[in-house]
Design a protein around this motif. Sequence first.
Motif, PDB file in Angstrom:
ATOM      1  N   PHE A 229      46.620  36.618  32.437  1.00  0.00           N
ATOM      2  CA  PHE A 229      47.966  37.111  32.696  1.00  0.00           C
ATOM      3  C   PHE A 229      47.986  38.117  33.754  1.00  0.00           C
ATOM      4  CE2 PHE A 229      46.190  40.168  29.812  1.00  0.00           C
ATOM      5  CZ  PHE A 229      45.431  39.286  28.680  1.00  0.00           C
ATOM      6  N   CYS A 230      47.033  38.339  34.659  1.00  0.00           N
ATOM      7  CA  CYS A 230      46.897  39.308  35.410  1.00  0.00           C
ATOM      8  C   CYS A 230      48.005  39.486  36.512  1.00  0.00           C
ATOM      9  CB  CYS A 230      45.557  39.114  36.424  1.00  0.00           C
ATOM     10  SG  CYS A 230      44.017  38.878  35.626  1.00  0.00           S
ATOM     11  N   HIS A 231      48.905  38.455  36.694  1.00  0.00           N
ATOM     12  CA  HIS A 231      50.004  38.224  37.327  1.00  0.00           C
ATOM     13  C   HIS A 231      50.796  39.076  37.099  1.00  0.00           C
ATOM     14  CE1 HIS A 231      50.753  35.548  34.693  1.00  0.00           C
ATOM     15  NE2 HIS A 231      52.068  35.184  34.869  1.00  0.00           N
ATOM     16  N   GLU A 232      50.969  39.502  35.794  1.00  0.00           N
ATOM     17  CA  GLU A 232      52.166  40.506  35.408  1.00  0.00           C
ATOM     18  C   GLU A 232      51.611  41.692  34.956  1.00  0.00           C
ATOM     19  OE1 GLU A 232      55.830  37.818  33.640  1.00  0.00           O
ATOM     20  OE2 GLU A 232      53.810  37.978  32.564  1.00  0.00           O
ATOM     21  N   CYS A 233      50.215  42.122  35.326  1.00  0.00           N
ATOM     22  CA  CYS A 233      49.506  43.306  34.770  1.00  0.00           C
ATOM     23  C   CYS A 233      49.916  44.503  35.024  1.00  0.00           C
ATOM     24  CB  CYS A 233      47.992  43.235  34.793  1.00  0.00           C
ATOM     25  SG  CYS A 233      47.139  44.542  34.060  1.00  0.00           S
ATOM     26  N   THR A 234      50.830  45.120  34.411  1.00  0.00           N
ATOM     27  CA  THR A 234      51.456  46.480  34.960  1.00  0.00           C
ATOM     28  C   THR A 234      50.656  47.794  34.356  1.00  0.00           C
ATOM     29  OG1 THR A 234      52.877  46.474  32.867  1.00  0.00           O
ATOM     30  CG2 THR A 234      53.727  45.320  35.168  1.00  0.00           C
ATOM     31  N   ARG A 235      49.310  47.480  33.951  1.00  0.00           N
ATOM     32  CA  ARG A 235      48.555  48.467  32.988  1.00  0.00           C
ATOM     33  C   ARG A 235      47.696  49.330  33.799  1.00  0.00           C
ATOM     34  NH1 ARG A 235      49.515  44.015  30.332  1.00  0.00           N
ATOM     35  NH2 ARG A 235      47.770  43.222  31.197  1.00  0.00           N
ATOM     36  N   ALA A 236      47.601  50.680  33.570  1.00  0.00           N
ATOM     37  CA  ALA A 236      46.609  51.656  34.227  1.00  0.00           C
ATOM     38  C   ALA A 236      45.614  52.302  32.938  1.00  0.00           C
ATOM     39  CB  ALA A 236      47.143  52.743  35.189  1.00  0.00           C
TER      40      ALA A 236
ATOM     41  N   LEU B  46      41.741  50.755  37.145  1.00  0.00           N
ATOM     42  CA  LEU B  46      43.117  50.017  37.277  1.00  0.00           C
ATOM     43  C   LEU B  46      42.911  48.479  36.740  1.00  0.00           C
ATOM     44  CD1 LEU B  46      43.428  50.835  41.202  1.00  0.00           C
ATOM     45  CD2 LEU B  46      44.730  51.753  39.068  1.00  0.00           C
ATOM     46  N   CYS B  47      41.921  48.317  36.108  1.00  0.00           N
ATOM     47  CA  CYS B  47      41.662  47.065  35.248  1.00  0.00           C
ATOM     48  C   CYS B  47      40.821  47.180  34.185  1.00  0.00           C
ATOM     49  CB  CYS B  47      40.984  46.002  36.218  1.00  0.00           C
ATOM     50  SG  CYS B  47      40.629  44.393  35.524  1.00  0.00           S
ATOM     51  N   LEU B  48      40.703  46.527  33.057  1.00  0.00           N
ATOM     52  CA  LEU B  48      39.845  46.568  31.887  1.00  0.00           C
ATOM     53  C   LEU B  48      38.575  46.343  32.292  1.00  0.00           C
ATOM     54  CD1 LEU B  48      39.211  46.982  28.838  1.00  0.00           C
ATOM     55  CD2 LEU B  48      39.945  44.731  28.609  1.00  0.00           C
ATOM     56  N   PHE B  49      38.422  45.518  33.373  1.00  0.00           N
ATOM     57  CA  PHE B  49      37.147  44.907  33.835  1.00  0.00           C
ATOM     58  C   PHE B  49      36.541  45.664  35.018  1.00  0.00           C
ATOM     59  CE2 PHE B  49      36.842  41.728  30.674  1.00  0.00           C
ATOM     60  CZ  PHE B  49      38.269  41.567  30.458  1.00  0.00           C
ATOM     61  N   ALA B  50      37.008  46.717  35.292  1.00  0.00           N
ATOM     62  CA  ALA B  50      36.777  47.573  36.601  1.00  0.00           C
ATOM     63  C   ALA B  50      35.342  47.925  36.558  1.00  0.00           C
ATOM     64  CB  ALA B  50      37.792  48.571  37.104  1.00  0.00           C
TER      65      ALA B  50
ATOM     66  N   ASN C 202      44.143  45.691  43.544  1.00  0.00           N
ATOM     67  CA  ASN C 202      44.430  44.359  43.955  1.00  0.00           C
ATOM     68  C   ASN C 202      43.568  43.639  42.605  1.00  0.00           C
ATOM     69  OD1 ASN C 202      44.539  41.714  45.136  1.00  0.00           O
ATOM     70  ND2 ASN C 202      42.401  42.128  45.926  1.00  0.00           N
ATOM     71  N   ASP C 203      43.187  44.310  41.713  1.00  0.00           N
ATOM     72  CA  ASP C 203      42.753  43.659  40.341  1.00  0.00           C
ATOM     73  C   ASP C 203      43.282  42.568  39.796  1.00  0.00           C
ATOM     74  OD1 ASP C 203      40.578  46.326  39.456  1.00  0.00           O
ATOM     75  OD2 ASP C 203      42.093  46.726  40.768  1.00  0.00           O
ATOM     76  N   HIS C 204      42.265  41.619  39.461  1.00  0.00           N
ATOM     77  CA  HIS C 204      42.935  40.487  39.014  1.00  0.00           C
ATOM     78  C   HIS C 204      41.566  39.835  38.423  1.00  0.00           C
ATOM     79  CE1 HIS C 204      42.291  37.469  42.540  1.00  0.00           C
ATOM     80  NE2 HIS C 204      41.731  38.852  42.867  1.00  0.00           N
ATOM     81  N   TYR C 205      40.833  40.449  37.667  1.00  0.00           N
ATOM     82  CA  TYR C 205      39.533  40.039  37.378  1.00  0.00           C
ATOM     83  C   TYR C 205      39.505  38.803  36.660  1.00  0.00           C
ATOM     84  CZ  TYR C 205      35.046  39.758  34.927  1.00  0.00           C
ATOM     85  OH  TYR C 205      33.769  39.051  34.286  1.00  0.00           O
ATOM     86  N   SER C 206      40.463  38.659  35.266  1.00  0.00           N
ATOM     87  CA  SER C 206      40.604  37.312  34.633  1.00  0.00           C
ATOM     88  C   SER C 206      40.633  36.120  35.425  1.00  0.00           C
ATOM     89  CB  SER C 206      41.482  37.749  33.492  1.00  0.00           C
ATOM     90  OG  SER C 206      40.864  38.474  32.591  1.00  0.00           O
ATOM     91  N   GLU C 207      41.362  36.281  36.580  1.00  0.00           N
ATOM     92  CA  GLU C 207      41.596  35.050  37.385  1.00  0.00           C
ATOM     93  C   GLU C 207      40.616  34.697  38.169  1.00  0.00           C
ATOM     94  OE1 GLU C 207      46.367  36.082  38.346  1.00  0.00           O
ATOM     95  OE2 GLU C 207      44.932  36.319  39.751  1.00  0.00           O
TER      96      GLU C 207
HETATM   97  S1  SF4 Z   1      41.746  41.644  33.759  1.00  0.00           S
HETATM   98 FE1  SF4 Z   1      42.471  43.365  34.837  1.00  0.00          FE
HETATM   99  S2  SF4 Z   1      44.232  42.882  36.270  1.00  0.00           S
HETATM  100 FE2  SF4 Z   1      43.797  41.287  34.790  1.00  0.00          FE
HETATM  101  S3  SF4 Z   1      45.235  41.394  32.968  1.00  0.00           S
HETATM  102 FE3  SF4 Z   1      43.166  42.512  32.565  1.00  0.00          FE
HETATM  103  S4  SF4 Z   1      43.450  44.828  32.830  1.00  0.00           S
HETATM  104 FE4  SF4 Z   1      45.066  43.660  34.158  1.00  0.00          FE
END
Ligand code: SF4
Length: 370
Positions: A291-298, A308-312, A343-348
């Motif tokens: 669901f990275c395409h809608e991720c509005t979380r910091a 900027l991402c849980l997997f940063a 630009n984070d989208h780790y799960s994708e």
């Molecule tokens: S992997 Fe990172 S960018 Fe994707 S939903 Fe989780 S926190 Fe957001």
Amino acid sequence: MVEKVIPIRLDEGKGLTPSIPGQLIAANTSTKDTRGRPLRDLRISVTDRCNFRCTYCMPKEIFDKDYPYLSHSDLLSFEEITRLTTIFATLGVEKIRLTGGEPLLRKNLEVLVEMLSKIRTVAGKPLDLTLTTNGSILRKKAAALKAAGLHRLTISLDGLNDDIFKKMNDVDFPVTDVLDGIAAAQEAGFTNLKVNMVVKKGTNDQEIIGMAKHFKGSGVTLRFIEFMDVGSSNGWDMSQVLPSQEVANRINAIFPIEPIEANYPGEVAQRWRYVDGSGEIGFISSVTQTFCHECTRARISTDGQLYLCLFANEGFDFKTLLRSDRSDLEIANAIMSTWSARNDHYSEIRGSNTAGSNSSRKVEMSYIGG
Ligand code: SF4
């Protein structure tokens, strides 16, 4: 046996230095990242300590007595957290989730909750104040948190069978005390409670139906979380992931369920309900239905690093800015410039060979919150 790797937390908590543009602009809510995602949701870790050692988050082989936990002076103070949150609210943040480690271990947390409850969104509304806890000391804290202005609670519970639960939390903590914490939260007036169960295939998936049966019709929404490769130390392997679709199939075979609309864009859990009207369940499927395409979380770490991402694998040092003579407007501009470059989208890209896809040393979830 988990290989002992000292998890990532750059010495002295010094992340990257956020850039502050020479030409400051007024704080605004229209900042979007490189994927067009706004900043709406802030998770704040208030401690890197926990009284559990959940194997998927803080395996005790790593997080033992010699682990370099943060000292108190490293932690952001309640005043610093409140100042930073006030700035984030001017940039469009509407929802705050307090996390950890185990947030209820942070002394006088209700004082912070009260301070945050006074902050308003740009629309003049109170922030949506939520907290995730393992429930172990909720009996003691629920009423004070409610009185301080906390809106919603999420409790982690990975099984009802004591032996299986203890296998997951690895500290011999009884299920009954967590269930008592949930009861205390209901007695304190919390409604719309959520319970999160991390499903680890081969460890606690046999608890799925029992958990569904227990919370069905209780007013509590049970959510199943796919086991994730968070951090660098939980020994994650795809073979231990039970896809949410499989969990849904198991439940549907006994208690018919159907999917329902999300409450808002970017909602993490997919919502389902029991066809017989006895309540909702949810699925958080970061591995199989991203669901990275809608991720509005910091996320703000316990010592003021912005992730900027849980997997940063790196953060931005806002503690130094907060403790400098930088103005709120300068800090707001630093957040806007940091977010707009996101630009984070780790799960994708997990497992793919794309850059950042399987960075070996990811930040620990116990340091930045789930
Ligand atoms: S992997 Fe990172 S960018 Fe994707 S939903 Fe989780 S926190 Fe957001």
